[in-house]
Design an enzyme around this catalytic site. Structure first.
Site, mmCIF file in Angstrom:
data_model
loop_
_atom_site.group_PDB
_atom_site.id
_atom_site.type_symbol
_atom_site.label_atom_id
_atom_site.label_comp_id
_atom_site.label_asym_id
_atom_site.label_seq_id
_atom_site.Cartn_x
_atom_site.Cartn_y
_atom_site.Cartn_z
ATOM 1 N N LEU A 18 22.951 36.039 34.663
ATOM 2 C CA LEU A 18 22.111 36.560 33.575
ATOM 3 C C LEU A 18 22.891 36.575 32.263
ATOM 4 O O LEU A 18 22.359 36.273 31.202
ATOM 5 C CB LEU A 18 21.593 37.959 33.914
ATOM 6 C CG LEU A 18 20.651 38.576 32.875
ATOM 7 C CD1 LEU A 18 19.428 37.695 32.626
ATOM 8 C CD2 LEU A 18 20.202 39.982 33.296
ATOM 9 N N ARG A 524 27.229 42.187 28.355
ATOM 10 C CA ARG A 524 28.638 42.515 28.516
ATOM 11 C C ARG A 524 28.917 43.178 29.865
ATOM 12 O O ARG A 524 28.240 44.120 30.270
ATOM 13 C CB ARG A 524 29.109 43.424 27.392
ATOM 14 C CG ARG A 524 30.590 43.555 27.401
ATOM 15 C CD ARG A 524 31.182 44.302 26.244
ATOM 16 N NE ARG A 524 32.398 44.957 26.719
ATOM 17 C CZ ARG A 524 33.537 44.330 26.978
ATOM 18 N NH1 ARG A 524 33.639 43.028 26.766
ATOM 19 N NH2 ARG A 524 34.575 44.981 27.435
ATOM 20 N N TRP A 570 38.664 54.046 33.600
ATOM 21 C CA TRP A 570 38.191 52.662 33.552
ATOM 22 C C TRP A 570 38.506 51.883 34.830
ATOM 23 O O TRP A 570 38.493 50.664 34.847
ATOM 24 C CB TRP A 570 38.746 51.962 32.299
ATOM 25 C CG TRP A 570 38.035 52.437 31.055
ATOM 26 C CD1 TRP A 570 36.884 53.169 30.999
ATOM 27 C CD2 TRP A 570 38.424 52.222 29.687
ATOM 28 N NE1 TRP A 570 36.541 53.416 29.689
ATOM 29 C CE2 TRP A 570 37.466 52.848 28.859
ATOM 30 C CE3 TRP A 570 39.502 51.549 29.078
ATOM 31 C CZ2 TRP A 570 37.548 52.827 27.464
ATOM 32 C CZ3 TRP A 570 39.572 51.540 27.695
ATOM 33 C CH2 TRP A 570 38.605 52.162 26.898
ATOM 34 N N GLU A 614 35.073 60.271 27.635
ATOM 35 C CA GLU A 614 33.981 59.817 28.496
ATOM 36 C C GLU A 614 34.107 60.293 29.937
ATOM 37 O O GLU A 614 33.181 60.136 30.722
ATOM 38 C CB GLU A 614 33.778 58.308 28.415
ATOM 39 C CG GLU A 614 34.938 57.464 28.807
ATOM 40 C CD GLU A 614 34.656 55.996 28.467
ATOM 41 O OE1 GLU A 614 34.543 55.215 29.405
ATOM 42 O OE2 GLU A 614 34.534 55.644 27.276
ATOM 43 N N HIS A 650 46.061 57.893 20.712
ATOM 44 C CA HIS A 650 44.948 57.323 19.961
ATOM 45 C C HIS A 650 43.661 57.510 20.758
ATOM 46 O O HIS A 650 43.647 57.346 21.969
ATOM 47 C CB HIS A 650 45.186 55.829 19.709
ATOM 48 C CG HIS A 650 43.941 55.108 19.314
ATOM 49 N ND1 HIS A 650 43.360 55.288 18.080
ATOM 50 C CD2 HIS A 650 43.138 54.253 19.993
ATOM 51 C CE1 HIS A 650 42.257 54.558 18.026
ATOM 52 N NE2 HIS A 650 42.093 53.926 19.168
ATOM 53 N N GLU A 674 39.006 57.646 15.311
ATOM 54 C CA GLU A 674 38.013 56.850 14.585
ATOM 55 C C GLU A 674 37.195 57.760 13.675
ATOM 56 O O GLU A 674 36.598 58.725 14.139
ATOM 57 C CB GLU A 674 37.079 56.175 15.586
ATOM 58 C CG GLU A 674 36.057 55.298 14.892
ATOM 59 C CD GLU A 674 34.893 54.923 15.787
ATOM 60 O OE1 GLU A 674 35.135 54.380 16.871
ATOM 61 O OE2 GLU A 674 33.756 55.190 15.385
ATOM 62 N N HIS A 703 35.214 47.470 13.690
ATOM 63 C CA HIS A 703 34.084 46.836 14.371
ATOM 64 C C HIS A 703 33.280 45.979 13.419
ATOM 65 O O HIS A 703 32.371 45.260 13.834
ATOM 66 C CB HIS A 703 33.193 47.903 15.015
ATOM 67 C CG HIS A 703 33.906 48.658 16.080
ATOM 68 N ND1 HIS A 703 34.373 49.934 15.895
ATOM 69 C CD2 HIS A 703 34.274 48.295 17.330
ATOM 70 C CE1 HIS A 703 34.998 50.326 16.991
ATOM 71 N NE2 HIS A 703 34.951 49.354 17.872
ATOM 72 N N CYS A 735 40.899 51.574 15.081
ATOM 73 C CA CYS A 735 41.227 51.146 16.447
ATOM 74 C C CYS A 735 42.058 49.874 16.357
ATOM 75 O O CYS A 735 42.437 49.450 15.261
ATOM 76 C CB CYS A 735 39.926 50.930 17.236
ATOM 77 S SG CYS A 735 40.165 50.761 19.021
HETATM 78 N N1 GLN Z 1 46.334 50.037 21.558
HETATM 79 C C1 GLN Z 1 45.028 49.523 21.827
HETATM 80 C C2 GLN Z 1 44.691 48.396 20.857
HETATM 81 O O1 GLN Z 1 45.075 48.477 19.747
HETATM 82 C C3 GLN Z 1 43.987 50.591 21.723
HETATM 83 C C4 GLN Z 1 42.613 50.086 22.067
HETATM 84 C C5 GLN Z 1 41.575 51.155 22.163
HETATM 85 O O2 GLN Z 1 41.780 52.252 21.744
HETATM 86 N N2 GLN Z 1 40.424 50.834 22.688
HETATM 87 O O3 GLN Z 1 44.025 47.458 21.190
HETATM 88 ZN ZN ZN Z 2 40.599 52.740 19.885
#
Ligand code: GLN
Ligand code: ZN
Length: 764
Positions: A18, A524, A570, A614, A650, A674, A703, A735
């Protein structure tokens, strides 16, 4: 006789057919008719895959998302796509992703560029749905075309189908009132569409309808609970039977409500709510079906069938025909077929079950209940052998790891001194300017990186050649960063395919599938690594790359790691120990890496916890427990270093209002988050809670292909400085930059560095 059924089947296809079909269509490489034919073909195949069950789902197939499907069925399309050209399917993709196929967008003048619907996580899964949009004026208009097509196909194939729909309360709850109006006020307006839909099913000779109300496993306020009674009383006397489906958790204080609604059956997730099964059996009216989700629809492990039969058999005696069995939830969240995994280690493979194998387990349980265990003795013995082998395997159990976990004490997670003391020591060594600049880790994944990786995989490039190619990329990143004038550099992560897989591949206790894809959203998919055993780190994983990068520059080089909570959230994780234990094991392994980096002279180390939020449980009263072990795991990982070593973390979000105290407890010296898209509004959390350490609120929305201007960045940072003292602010993107091009990254970071310089001179 018990009845077997399934709540939903993965639609992406065992080989992601798909996904490729959708992407071909969107690029204009295939026709609408071809895409529709692919849909029909997949549905037919998936029904065939589910053969042998008494009832199989229909309407669970979606080209993009089942919630968006429901919006179209209810005629709830956002105003901005109404009156567009083209087929309904094109409009569907416009809402899903902002545009349909290349060829369908000939009307650029009138239909070009529509805002895509918002996407958000489906309960506590990694699946993302398109958020229904409401206003006080929303009208609903039933459109049965999608369901009737699927029901007709099922009938032609001789399949006994049970249509699956999202119930009215869950549908309203999942949506967003764009004008902040009361969503529940729409209930009287949405009910006629639902009633008409049920009447339509009756005309189509449907016997059972599965109506999903998973919000019943969350905390509902009294208005929503009362609305359940009103809504479902409105369904009474319809001549189709309703199976009310709940999943992902316990009903708790909604159990009485769920058992008292005038429906014909209730599905309970017996993996998460085993203890509620007996209660429901007592409370349900005498005619009602109780469907138990006895097979885990969220993991990839074989079920212990004998143990399951122990509690199912008395229930079957008690309920007789009224007992149904199924997986706990839709199988959307697991890969399709273990049979494709030819390369997977045979021993580990023998412990696993993907969607098809899970349905076999449902059938086996039913056979044992209907005909006695003797009828399936061979299969049960094989299952018992696999379960026992896994339980006792030395590959699963590592006594040294178990001893290390038992030895964890509070000191392990504590820094030598408090932040203020550390900060002074770090400042003396790092000697950074005010508003120091840095990036989040990755730099663009260039064509050269991808080529080297695929040649290496195919065997066309040897180990030395691959390493040389990665070193060349690291060299490039370092040169670019020096030219840009950034203060704390990164190596760029060229050698990492994925921030979790990279570490999983180097840790003992992890396995990888070839086709274990799970839909994340639209086309995805992700392929979560399989955490099967006690985790240990045979050798250093990142030290060589980071020290190489450090050797190229006099600026501080930040070591880059993924944190234990993110690796856990994950992955497909073990079902034979609590998540917290797996997380502590990961924490100890990554801690060793942190200490090795420190030993190798790396003075700044970032530990990413992109997925911490999450993992929050669905019910708020369980948040505290999760946050306790998640934060403790991070602290164990990070806090064994000397005062002089600066720890960064982060997170790709900053909805921190409700968890900020826990984030502060992690005690990282610096956190980057973010914020740019929300114009620093997300920093509201910092109004009421004085975050004690340093923060880098993202000022570059990575993004988007747009280049932020210097003035805009200055303005964002000034807003941030209203909430956080300037001397504790960092300047960085939202990010990692891996999905961007160098041609975008260089001008954006040029502006970012210029903005930091402007802020410094203003401050003087
Ligand atoms: N260190 C990772 C990067 O810069 C962090 C990615 C993330 O936070 N999703 O790709
Ligand atoms: Zn990130």
């Amino acid at each position: 006789m018990v009845t077997t059924h399934n709540l939903g089947f993965p639609r992406i296809g065992a080989k992601r057919e798909l996904k490729s079909g959708l992407e071909r269509y969107w690029k204009g490489e295939s026709s609408r008719a071809e895409l529709k034919a692919l849909g029909a073909q997949l549905r037919a195949r998936h029904w065939d895959n589910q053969k042998g069950l008494d009832l199989v789902p229909a309407g669970d197939f979606a080209f993009y998302d089942q919630v968006l499907d429901m919006s179209f069925t209810l005629g709830n399309l956002p105003e901005r796509v109404q009156g567009f050209h083209g087929d309904k399917l094109d409009n569907y993709f416009r809402v899903a992703r902002g545009r349909s196929a290349a060829g369908a967008e000939d009307h650029a003048a009138c239909c070009g560029g529509v805002a895509a619907g918002e996407m958000t996580k489906w309960f506590d899964t990694n699946y993302h749905y398109i958020v229904p949009e409401f206003t006080a004026d929303t009208q609903f208009n039933l459109d049965t075309s999608r369901l009737s097509e699927q029901l007709r196909e099922a009938r032609e194939l001789g399949v006994k189908a049970k249509p699956v729909i999202i119930g009215p309360l869950t549908y309203l709850w999942l949506g967003k009132a764009k004008d902040n109006s009361d969503k529940l006020a729409l209930l009287p307006r949405i009910m006629p569409a639902y009633r008409a839909l049920l009447d339509y099913f009756r005309v189509m000779d449907v016997e059972w309808v599965q109506i999903d109300e998973p919000i019943l496993v969350t905390e509902l306020d009294p208005a929503w609970r009362a609305a359940f009674a009103t809504a479902y009383e409105g369904f009474e006397l319809r001549s189709v039977k309703l199976l009310l489906a709940t999943y992902f958790g316990q009903l708790q204080d909604n159990l009485n409500l769920a058992c008292s609604l005038p429906v014909d059956g209730l599905h309970i997730d017996a993996i998460n709510a085993r203890e509620e099964v007996a209660l429901a059996a007592q409370k349900l009216p005498a005619q009602s079906v109780l469907s138990v989700g006895a097979i885990n629809g969220r993991n990839i492990w074989k079920t212990d069938l004998t143990a399951t039969l122990e509690w199912l058999e008395p229930l079957a005696k008690q309920l007789g025909e009224r007992l149904w069995i199924a997986p706990s939830c839709s199988l959307l969240h697991v890969p399709v077929d273990l049979a494709s995994e030819e390369k997977l280690d045979a021993e580990i493979r023998s412990w696993l079950a993907f969607a098809l194998q899970k349905l076999d387990e449902v059938k086996l349980l039913a056979a044992a209940l209907n005909q006695g265990r003797g009828a399936v003795a061979v299969e049960l013995a094989a299952n018992a052998a696999a379960i026992a082998a896994r339980r006792h395997s030395p590959r699963v159990n590592n006594p040294a790891v178990k001893a290390a976990i038992a030895g964890i004490d509070a000191n392990l997670g504590s820094r030598q001194h408090a932040y203020a003391v550390r900060a002074a020591k770090q400042a003396a060594i790092l000697n950074l300017p005010a508003y120091p600049t840095t990036t989040i880790g990755s730099f663009p994944q260039t064509a050269e990186i991808r080529r080297a990786r695929s040649q290496f995989k195919a065997g066309a490039l040897d180990d030395a050649g691959y390493r040389a190619a990665m070193r060349a990329e690291i060299g490039r990143s370092v040169r670019e960063q020096e030219q840009l004038g950034l203060d704390v550099l990164v190596h760029g992560e060229a050698e990492r395919n994925d921030m979790v897989e990279y570490f999983g591949e180097q840790l003992d206790g992890y396995a990888f599938s070839q086709f274990g894809w799970v839909q994340s959203y639209g086309s995805r998919c992700v392929k979560p690594p399989i955490l099967f055993g006690d985790i240990s780190r045979p050798k250093a994983m990142t030290v060589e790359w980071i020290t190489y990068a450090q050797s190229l520059t006099n600026k501080p080089m930040k070591g880059m790691l993924t944190g234990p909570v993110t690796i856990l959230n994950w992955s497909f994780v073990r079902d034979d120990q609590p998540r917290s234990v797996s997380c502590y094991q990961l924490a100890l392994a990554i801690r060793e890496e942190v200490l090795d980096l420190e030993k190798a002279g790396v003075g700044v180390i970032q530990i990413d916890e992109a997925a911490l939020r999450e993992g929050l449980p669905l019910r708020r009263d369980q948040w505290g427990e999760y946050l306790r072990w998640a934060v403790e795991s991070f602290r164990i990982t990070a806090n064994g270093v000397a005062d002089e070593t600066q720890i960064h973390t982060h997170m790709c979000y900053s909805e921190f209002n409700d968890i900020i105290a826990s984030i502060a407890d992690m005690d990282a010296d610096v956190i980057t988050i973010e914020t740019s898209r929300s114009d620093m509004e997300l920093l509201d959390a910092f109004d009421n809670f004085k975050y004690p350490n340093e923060i880098g609120p993202g000022v570059y929305d990575i993004h988007s292909p747009n280049i932020p201007t210097e003035a805009h960045i200055v303005q964002l940072m000034q807003k941030a400085a209203e909430r956080i003292p300037a001397e504790r602010l960092w300047v960085n993107p939202d990010c990692g930059l891996k999905t961007r091009q160098w041609a975008e990254v260089v001008p954006a970071l040029t502006n970012m560095v210029a903005a930091a310089r402007a802020l410094r001179s203003q401050a003087q």
